[in-house]
Enzyme design. Sequence first.
Site, PDB file in Angstrom:
ATOM      1  N   THR A 176      48.252  13.753  73.124  1.00 21.34           N
ATOM      2  CA  THR A 176      48.663  14.943  73.872  1.00 21.34           C
ATOM      3  C   THR A 176      47.743  15.077  75.075  1.00 21.34           C
ATOM      4  O   THR A 176      46.528  14.882  74.960  1.00 21.34           O
ATOM      5  CB  THR A 176      48.655  16.218  73.008  1.00 21.34           C
ATOM      6  OG1 THR A 176      49.031  17.332  73.814  1.00 21.34           O
ATOM      7  CG2 THR A 176      47.324  16.480  72.349  1.00 21.34           C
ATOM      8  N   GLU A 177      48.338  15.358  76.239  1.00 23.86           N
ATOM      9  CA  GLU A 177      47.587  15.218  77.491  1.00 23.86           C
ATOM     10  C   GLU A 177      46.476  16.232  77.692  1.00 23.86           C
ATOM     11  O   GLU A 177      45.687  16.111  78.621  1.00 23.86           O
ATOM     12  CB  GLU A 177      48.523  15.211  78.704  1.00 23.86           C
ATOM     13  CG  GLU A 177      49.384  16.413  78.881  1.00 23.86           C
ATOM     14  CD  GLU A 177      50.793  16.218  78.356  1.00 23.86           C
ATOM     15  OE1 GLU A 177      51.729  16.695  78.998  1.00 23.86           O
ATOM     16  OE2 GLU A 177      50.948  15.602  77.283  1.00 23.86           O
TER      17      GLU A 177
END
Length: 217
Positions: A51-52
């Site tokens: 997840t960024e």
Amino acid sequence: MTAANHGWSREEMAQRAAQDIPDASYVNLGIGIPEKVAKYVPEGREVIYHTENGLLGMGESPLPGEEDPELINAGKKPVTAIPGAAFFHHADSFAMIRGHHIDICVLGAMQVSEQGDLANWSTGETGAIPAVGGAMDLVAGVKTIYVITQHCTREGDSKLVETCSYPLTGKKVVDRIYTDLAVLDVTPEGFKVIELAPGISFDDVLQKTAGKLVVEG
């Protein structure tokens, strides 16, 4: 998956997409239906979810009452971390994306063109979402792009179109699309049906697809 005469549910769409993610893949999940894919890693496979906002090794959503307010995904929803997960700076996360270190990204969509153009962040209307977020980096830096979306809008308009009318996230970036009606690949000839949902015919998909649909012959 449960057979139905109206196609796949949102959960079944996510489950179907998970089947196509190879063992040992590094995968980024977008907001919405794509988040559900993490629940359906096929038995015997190891998939590492990214997840960024800075987590590699994202697990399933926590049980009610077990949420950690400091452990969230890019959509600000509570998540868990698998054993061996790594936490890092937001900039390092995007270095992974821009450096082509993520194998697959699963995103939602407002429109996908028959050329594989993706529009998934704004309708362009006044008051719409003000920024694209990380989606442009993802479609430019990740090796393979999957889209999960309803085949049509609530108004009945096809999301699979000849040309996107909304602002683009990326041009010629989408590889495969999972809708409630079918799994489709983006090919030079147009959208190619790979699999039909239970109770759905090719004609059903044809009627609800505004872009060119490849007819097997």
